[in-house]
Write an enzyme that holds these catalytic residues in place. Sequence first.
Site, PDB file in Angstrom:
ATOM      1  N   SER A   1     -49.550 -30.102  29.164  1.00  0.00           N
ATOM      2  CA  SER A   1     -49.431 -30.840  30.205  1.00  0.00           C
ATOM      3  C   SER A   1     -48.147 -30.273  31.013  1.00  0.00           C
ATOM      4  O   SER A   1     -47.906 -31.060  31.896  1.00  0.00           O
ATOM      5  CB  SER A   1     -49.398 -32.382  29.945  1.00  0.00           C
ATOM      6  OG  SER A   1     -50.665 -32.543  29.212  1.00  0.00           O
TER       7      SER A   1
ATOM      8  N   GLU B   1       0.958  -1.155  -0.025  1.00  0.00           N
ATOM      9  CA  GLU B   1      -0.111   0.055  -0.090  1.00  0.00           C
ATOM     10  C   GLU B   1       0.747   1.285  -0.060  1.00  0.00           C
ATOM     11  O   GLU B   1       0.311   2.384  -0.512  1.00  0.00           O
ATOM     12  CB  GLU B   1      -0.965  -0.258   1.199  1.00  0.00           C
ATOM     13  CG  GLU B   1      -2.118  -0.894   1.264  1.00  0.00           C
ATOM     14  CD  GLU B   1      -3.014  -0.956   0.046  1.00  0.00           C
ATOM     15  OE1 GLU B   1      -2.947   0.281  -0.333  1.00  0.00           O
ATOM     16  OE2 GLU B   1      -3.649  -2.107  -0.500  1.00  0.00           O
TER      17      GLU B   1
END
Lengths: 851, 187
Positions: free
Chosen positions: A548, A268
């Site tokens: 239940s 870069e």
Amino acid sequence: MSDTPALPSVRAPVGSLPGFQGCIVRVRSVLPVASRCLRRLGVAASDGKQARRSRVVFRIFTDAGFLMASKKKQRPRPKAKRGGARRRTKRKVRRSDGRGWRLLIGMLLLCVLLVGSYSIYLAKTVRVKFEGKRWAVPAQIFARPLDLYAGADVSADQLRTELEFLGYRQVGAVSGPAQWSERDGRFTIHTRDFVFWDGSEPGQAVQITASAAGVRRIRSQNGGREIDLMRLEPALVGSIYPAHKEDRVLVRRADLPDHLVDALLAVEDRRFFEHAGVDLRGIGRALWVNLRAGKAVQGGSTLTQQLVKNFLLSPERSLSRKINEALMALIVDARYSKDEILEAYANEIFLGQEGERAIHGFGLGAYFYFNRPLRELRVHETALLVGLVKGASYYNPRRHPKRALKRRDLVLAQMQAQGFLSTDEAEAARSQALGVTARGAAHGHRVPAFVDLVRRQLRRDYREQDLTSEGLRIFTTLDPWVQRQAVAALASRLTRIERARALEPKTLQGALVVASAQNGEIQAVVGGRDAGYAGFNRALDAVRPIGSLIKPAIYLTALEQPQRYTLSTPVEDRAVDLKLPNGQRWRPNNYDRKLHGVVGLHEALARSLNLATVNLGLEVGLRPIIRKLRALGVERDIQPFPALLLGALSLSPVEVAQVYQSLAAGGFRSPLRAIRAVLDSSQQQLQRYPLTVSEAADPAAVFLLNRNLVEVTEAGTAAALRRLLPGGLQVAGKTGTTNNLRDSWFAGFSADRVAVAWVGRDDNASTGLTGASGALPVWADLMQRIDVLPLQLTPPGGVEYHWIDSAGRLAAEQCEGAVAFPYIAGSQPSERSACLDEPAGLGGILRGLFD
Amino acid sequence: MQGEETMKDTIGLWRLAWRAGVFAASVLVLAGCAGVNRTDRPAQVEERATSAPRPSVDDSDVRIAAYTPPARPRYARPVPTRAVAVLMRKADDQSQQGELDAASISLERALRIAPDDPVLWHRLAEVRMVQQRHDLVVQLAAKSNALTSPRDHRLLSSNWQLIARSRRALGDATGAREAERRAAALR
């Protein structure tokens, strides 16, 4: 600047005041200092004598105005063709310009003023951004650490998976932290240093002998000293990132590996440490290279410029921004050291996107792609990260591995060309595979439902803003191993059920919650069959009738009155016909639509008989049952209607888990917790969520109930578990089914874990599944996968076993068909079986011993 | 100091005896009821049970199994007493240095390893007692008692004493007296 196209307002005839002023206004709105100075000159120009100068001033205005306006309006650059006519006009203007000294000085002065005042403004922007808090640092969410000791319930398989979660490297010979090797069940592991909420622990190298049965022995690698207790640091499983979706893991300059910096420089900005923020030579070189190639192959932007671009400026591309960028880069370079700039760059750079979450900085990039901290990356891995700087989505190594590999090798070649790597090193790095983790296995293991729960729990104590920006470290109770098994159990079982019953694929949904039985720590949360998707969190938000599942609370309320009710108390399973306050009649049915007459209380629960339960519940009373539900951990409103006795109460799976945790812990409720501790960014403890218990029910009655719930799984409605679970794995639990088979529930526990499974459909249509055919197999798959410990209920003080014959009378072991039931002392039946009066058969005892 | 050490030893011995007793009892029950129970599960397993499905058994046998203690001992691997001992020592040191929160963290960690160890719950109650978190002390001591062998009078009594003191501090004089009575009865 001569060919900058004019703005609409500048199109007015030269010297005409309205356009002039429009320009001033525009400039003023952006740049007060410059505009003030310009206005003075502008006023001077209007006196007629200095008409020529005014034109020059106007030129400057127009350019400055454009510079500013384009920054504000993000105007795309018009094509050159269209500007042709205007350009001619301008040339005319220029030709008529004078070249006197005064004019030149005026221009220079103006330029200096403009640039100078603008620089002051920029410098302030830079300072504010750089010296304030630079980034919102999302809170990091950690799983639980893994305790290891001789006897730990951690199989070799699990150990391998845990090491994978942590991103440890498997190597031939361990030479440093975060590495492990294995030979014949002997693991050598070198742990990382880690700061826990109860102090820091240095990394150490150990040898662990483990098999499918768990850990046998732990010794230090050198010296062979026996280690009684150690732990693997917790895996980072997620973060709470802010609304703008930028996620990052902050790194310091010292954390940046040399080869990362080398790679950045090589690709870069090779003169980073020499230039002053802008690299004219670099630009020249890039220009030359690009011209020769005929296309843009190299950029001339320095790291500083890139940082400024990402950090301080909007993402639009224009010449004015380029100028701003260069100016600010110069300012940044002058004000801050190269190391500071590098650190900021390393944290800012965009490296990927996952859904709406943006991956910023090398710290998070390392986790996101390699599931390990940055400092542990090797050259070929950092080279890939640096390669991604150029285009994280174009070179996405998961989607475009070939492209990414090419890019990485290019980075490596550049490093070699510039002397950062020797030929051999570069060769070795190039020969490595990409090494990127699969999306599912990477950082986060994809646990959105659990992170959602953590977030909700934290919101009670913290501001959202602090969670997303203060860099908090949150230590949770998540067990990544259990979580992985739970996700797999739900997804695979639902698919199997759909196939077996020829249901439309992907119509069933489900949820799972797993918690530690004794202390209420939530170990796994699965919010749906596609667990990686952060959508509707059914574990927390699917509030459905529990059917239940409510029954244990009713039986517990009864069993807490030992003088009235025991496990063997006869209960009548007869028709119920109630007139409700609203005038309607309530005539519930058994699931099999039959009446079963008088049954033992334990049998009514084991077979989940509705009518026997309603009769019992009405006898016990709705109010005491509601009180019991509250004690067990239900926080919602409970309506005292008789239908409550059959589960007309809607709860989410996690709420059900709380109720069953109270039972699993012998009647001692521990509020379900997802968090152990919260540390701030400097590792100071902010908060701890300690272990608490409260007695929700009489431990003796809970013991009786739990025995009954074991019966449910061995001979009752959940007897299918006997086929699904390994022999000898005793568990307790209860099935739940709601009207028209809309919801299928199973809740239960082993010695160490309590788990709740729900299966249903999002549109609340019938699934055709009972609790036993939908949620139960999911639950069983889970319990088997996580290898739970069998229940071993030890009777608390005050519980006695008595042999009871089939008629519910006191009997003895040798009596035909006698069963030993636990009783709270004194509550056993007084009626004696005839068998007791027979002479004690020696044969029977012998048979018992030798059969 | 001496007294506390002795008590620790005694508690340890009682626990050992209790565990041995439970084990022996389960072996006896196993042997005794083999005919009725048909528990063909291995008593001592080195490896965790495999996933092979169990042959189906008829219901009457299973119902009995539901009410008898399971045959397998709690830990198929070595009981992690040493890991727990390390943490207990650490918690002791931390308590002595007044680091009560740290001590509770150590005890909670030990409880993750041995969640049904009544001594650990008792220790945690003691730490909370020093911190004057009386509500929690009552609960933790009750939890400890629920896990304690009925024969371990010493531990039961210590827990009742903690409950008595906390109830008194909470203003529940009647409850405190009741707890004291139970503590005294066990001595």
